[in-house]
Design an enzyme around this catalytic site. Structure first.
Site, short mmCIF file in Angstrom:
data_model
loop_
_atom_site.label_atom_id
_atom_site.label_comp_id
_atom_site.label_asym_id
_atom_site.label_seq_id
_atom_site.Cartn_x
_atom_site.Cartn_y
_atom_site.Cartn_z
N THR A 1 -7.90 11.41 1.75
CA THR A 1 -6.78 11.00 2.54
C THR A 1 -5.80 12.24 2.56
O THR A 1 -5.90 13.18 1.78
CB THR A 1 -5.88 9.83 1.94
OG1 THR A 1 -5.67 10.08 0.80
CG2 THR A 1 -6.74 8.66 2.03
N LYS B 1 2.48 3.89 -11.40
CA LYS B 1 1.34 3.21 -10.86
C LYS B 1 1.04 2.22 -12.15
O LYS B 1 0.52 1.13 -12.11
CB LYS B 1 0.07 3.92 -10.50
CG LYS B 1 0.19 4.51 -9.28
CD LYS B 1 0.43 3.47 -8.17
CE LYS B 1 0.37 3.94 -6.87
NZ LYS B 1 0.59 3.07 -5.75
N PHE C 1 3.49 13.79 -5.21
CA PHE C 1 3.85 14.90 -5.21
C PHE C 1 2.60 15.86 -5.33
O PHE C 1 1.74 15.41 -6.15
CB PHE C 1 4.72 15.46 -6.03
CG PHE C 1 6.44 15.06 -5.52
CD1 PHE C 1 7.11 16.11 -4.98
CD2 PHE C 1 6.76 14.11 -5.96
CE1 PHE C 1 8.34 15.75 -4.59
CE2 PHE C 1 7.91 13.44 -5.65
CZ PHE C 1 8.71 14.29 -5.00
N LYS C 2 2.33 16.77 -4.53
CA LYS C 2 1.05 17.83 -4.80
C LYS C 2 1.15 18.60 -6.01
O LYS C 2 2.53 18.89 -6.36
CB LYS C 2 1.09 18.74 -3.55
CG LYS C 2 0.92 18.13 -2.18
CD LYS C 2 -0.40 17.56 -1.79
CE LYS C 2 -0.30 16.77 -0.59
NZ LYS C 2 -1.48 15.83 -0.34
N VAL D 1 2.86 7.15 -14.46
CA VAL D 1 3.78 6.19 -14.78
C VAL D 1 4.09 5.15 -13.81
O VAL D 1 4.26 3.97 -13.94
CB VAL D 1 5.05 7.08 -15.12
CG1 VAL D 1 6.13 5.90 -15.47
CG2 VAL D 1 4.60 7.89 -16.35
N ASN E 1 0.57 -1.23 -0.05
CA ASN E 1 -0.32 -0.07 0.08
C ASN E 1 0.67 1.31 0.11
O ASN E 1 0.24 2.08 -0.69
CB ASN E 1 -0.98 0.06 1.29
CG ASN E 1 -1.50 1.35 1.44
OD1 ASN E 1 -2.47 1.66 1.01
ND2 ASN E 1 -0.83 2.03 2.37
N TYR F 1 3.48 10.19 -11.11
CA TYR F 1 2.67 9.09 -10.41
C TYR F 1 1.89 8.17 -11.15
O TYR F 1 1.96 6.87 -10.89
CB TYR F 1 1.38 9.91 -9.48
CG TYR F 1 0.79 9.18 -8.53
CD1 TYR F 1 0.96 8.58 -7.33
CD2 TYR F 1 -0.55 8.77 -8.99
CE1 TYR F 1 0.27 7.97 -6.56
CE2 TYR F 1 -1.56 7.88 -8.35
CZ TYR F 1 -1.20 7.59 -7.12
OH TYR F 1 -1.86 7.00 -6.27
P1 NAP Z 1 -1.62 8.46 2.26
O1 NAP Z 1 -2.58 8.98 3.13
O2 NAP Z 1 -0.51 9.57 1.82
O3 NAP Z 1 -0.70 7.34 2.78
C1 NAP Z 1 0.40 6.74 2.27
C2 NAP Z 1 1.07 5.92 3.39
O4 NAP Z 1 2.28 5.18 2.77
C3 NAP Z 1 1.32 6.45 4.74
O5 NAP Z 1 1.22 5.70 5.74
C4 NAP Z 1 2.91 6.77 4.40
O6 NAP Z 1 3.72 6.82 5.74
C5 NAP Z 1 3.29 5.66 3.70
N1 NAP Z 1 4.38 5.59 3.06
C6 NAP Z 1 5.10 6.61 2.27
N2 NAP Z 1 6.26 6.07 1.89
C7 NAP Z 1 6.74 5.18 2.62
C8 NAP Z 1 8.06 4.48 2.78
N3 NAP Z 1 8.98 4.75 2.07
N4 NAP Z 1 7.86 3.23 3.44
C9 NAP Z 1 6.80 3.00 4.11
N5 NAP Z 1 5.75 3.73 4.05
C10 NAP Z 1 5.77 4.68 3.24
O7 NAP Z 1 -1.96 7.87 0.94
P2 NAP Z 1 -3.44 6.97 0.69
O8 NAP Z 1 -4.21 7.91 -0.15
O9 NAP Z 1 -3.87 6.25 1.73
O10 NAP Z 1 -2.93 6.02 -0.45
C11 NAP Z 1 -2.59 4.55 -0.20
C12 NAP Z 1 -2.55 3.74 -1.37
O11 NAP Z 1 -3.46 4.16 -2.35
C13 NAP Z 1 -1.10 4.24 -2.36
O12 NAP Z 1 -0.58 3.26 -2.94
C14 NAP Z 1 -1.77 5.29 -3.18
O13 NAP Z 1 -1.00 5.28 -4.54
C15 NAP Z 1 -2.96 4.40 -3.74
N6 NAP Z 1 -4.18 5.39 -4.07
C16 NAP Z 1 -4.91 6.25 -3.44
C17 NAP Z 1 -5.97 7.00 -3.91
C18 NAP Z 1 -6.59 8.10 -2.99
O14 NAP Z 1 -7.54 8.51 -3.64
N7 NAP Z 1 -6.16 8.47 -1.98
C19 NAP Z 1 -6.29 6.78 -5.22
C20 NAP Z 1 -5.50 5.78 -6.10
C21 NAP Z 1 -4.63 5.02 -5.42
P3 NAP Z 1 3.95 8.27 6.41
O15 NAP Z 1 2.53 8.51 7.11
O16 NAP Z 1 5.13 7.95 7.12
O17 NAP Z 1 4.25 9.43 5.43
#
Ligand code: NAP
Length: 280
Positions: A231, A196, A94-95, A194, A89, A192
């Site tokens: 998130t 994924k 990047f924003k 690329v 997960n 991002y």
């Molecule tokens: P998030 O709120 O930013 O959480 C990301 C998590 O990954 C956090 O726990 C972060 O830890 C952790 N992380 C980042 N770098 C890491 C590393 N080097 N080692 C271990 N953990 C690390 O993101 P999210 O929205 O929950 O996304 C979760 C997954 O779903 C991601 O793969 C994202 O690409 C995918 N996704 C999300 C959405 C969406 O709408 N949110 C849509 C499509 C796909 P820290 O707290 O320490 O930063």
């Protein structure tokens, strides 16, 4: 007596990862590891679950740090002897407002989301038990149609694509971004996306390799789009709650009766290489 099953979620301290750990604590028949790169954030998340009456185990794991990966692997191997579920997960994005040049964003995003996920898989896959499952968090932006170039799309979609060749494609994107040639080389303008597409292509190869090398072991790899979720990654713009965002990953982890597929947030299977992705 058979040993208890073991599940591991990366980046479990917040967001969708936390939702996945929560759902696994409720439904997975075994031990559930919440892992995080930061110990305090991880332990706080375990405490939050405890207050909900749920028990997750904890271990530090930074997927970009080989020492952290190696220690975690040794810990799981010595404590449990194997692994039944791995949810990849952890990721970064990047924003839109980020000040870093695109070349830096490309390098860092591909390093974390693709190469570090791959490194963790390489370390932990030897521990997978028969019937184990792997769930890779992709995105709607990981749909193959996100890559504008027909030539690149056909490379990603080749039935003969192997991991070294996929990794070379990812490296080429980083080099093209460094030379500011990524648009003319047909990658589009989202690092991002690329990364994924790379995760989804990797998932398909991983399933093919398990099927070819160990057909009787029934190891299942699926990749999921969790939906647009509220998130930190989306600056809380997504309409779905983290529990809703965890649904597709939990479905792939616990319920799906298929393998090597791309699962949408509503738990339907989407063709990864269709001309267009469904709306999110
Ligand atoms: P998030 O709120 O930013 O959480 C990301 C998590 O990954 C956090 O726990 C972060 O830890 C952790 N992380 C980042 N770098 C890491 C590393 N080097 N080692 C271990 N953990 C690390 O993101 P999210 O929205 O929950 O996304 C979760 C997954 O779903 C991601 O793969 C994202 O690409 C995918 N996704 C999300 C959405 C969406 O709408 N949110 C849509 C499509 C796909 P820290 O707290 O320490 O930063």
């Amino acid at each position: 007596m058979a040993s208890k099953k073991v599940a591991v979620v990366t980046g479990g301290n917040k967001g969708i990862g936390f939702g996945i750990v929560k759902g696994l604590c409720e439904r997975f028949d075994g031990e559930v590891y919440l892992t995080s790169r930061d110990v305090t954030r991880g332990r706080d998340a375990v405490d939050k679950l405890k207050k909900l009456g749920l028990k997750a185990l904890y271990h530090q794991l930074d997927i970009t740090d080989q020492n952290s990966i190696d220690s975690f692997k040794e810990y799981i191997k010595s404590k449990h002897g194997g692994l039944d579920l791995l949810v990849n997960n952890a990721a970064i994005a990047f924003k839109q407002t980020a000040k870093e040049p695109f070349s830096i964003q490309a390098k860092e995003t591909i390093f974390v989301n693709y190469f570090s996920t791959l490194k963790l898989c390489e370390a932990l896959f030897p521990l997978l038990r028969n019937n184990a499952r792997v769930v890779n968090l992709s995105s709607s932006l990981g749909h193959l149609s996100q890559i504008p170039s027909v030539d690149l799309r056909s490379k990603f979609n080749s039935k003969d694509l192997d991991i070294p060749t996929l990794s070379k494609l990812m490296e080429k994107f980083v080099k093209d971004a460094e030379a500011n040639r990524h648009k003319e080389e047909g990658w589009g303008n989202s690092a991002y996306s690329v990364s994924k597409v790379g995760v989804s292509a990797l998932s398909i190869i991983q399933q093919r390799m398990f099927d070819q090398e160990a057909p009787n072991r029934n190891i299942v790899v699926n990749h999921v789009h969790p939906g647009y979720v509220d998130t930190d990654m989306t600056s809380h713009m997504g309409p779905l709650t983290i529990d809703e965002g965890a649904r597709s990953a939990l479905f792939a982890a616990l319920d799906a009766d298929f393998k090597g597929k791309y699962v949408w947030y509503d738990c339907t299977v989407v063709e990864w290489d269709a001309p267009n992705a469904p709306s999110q």
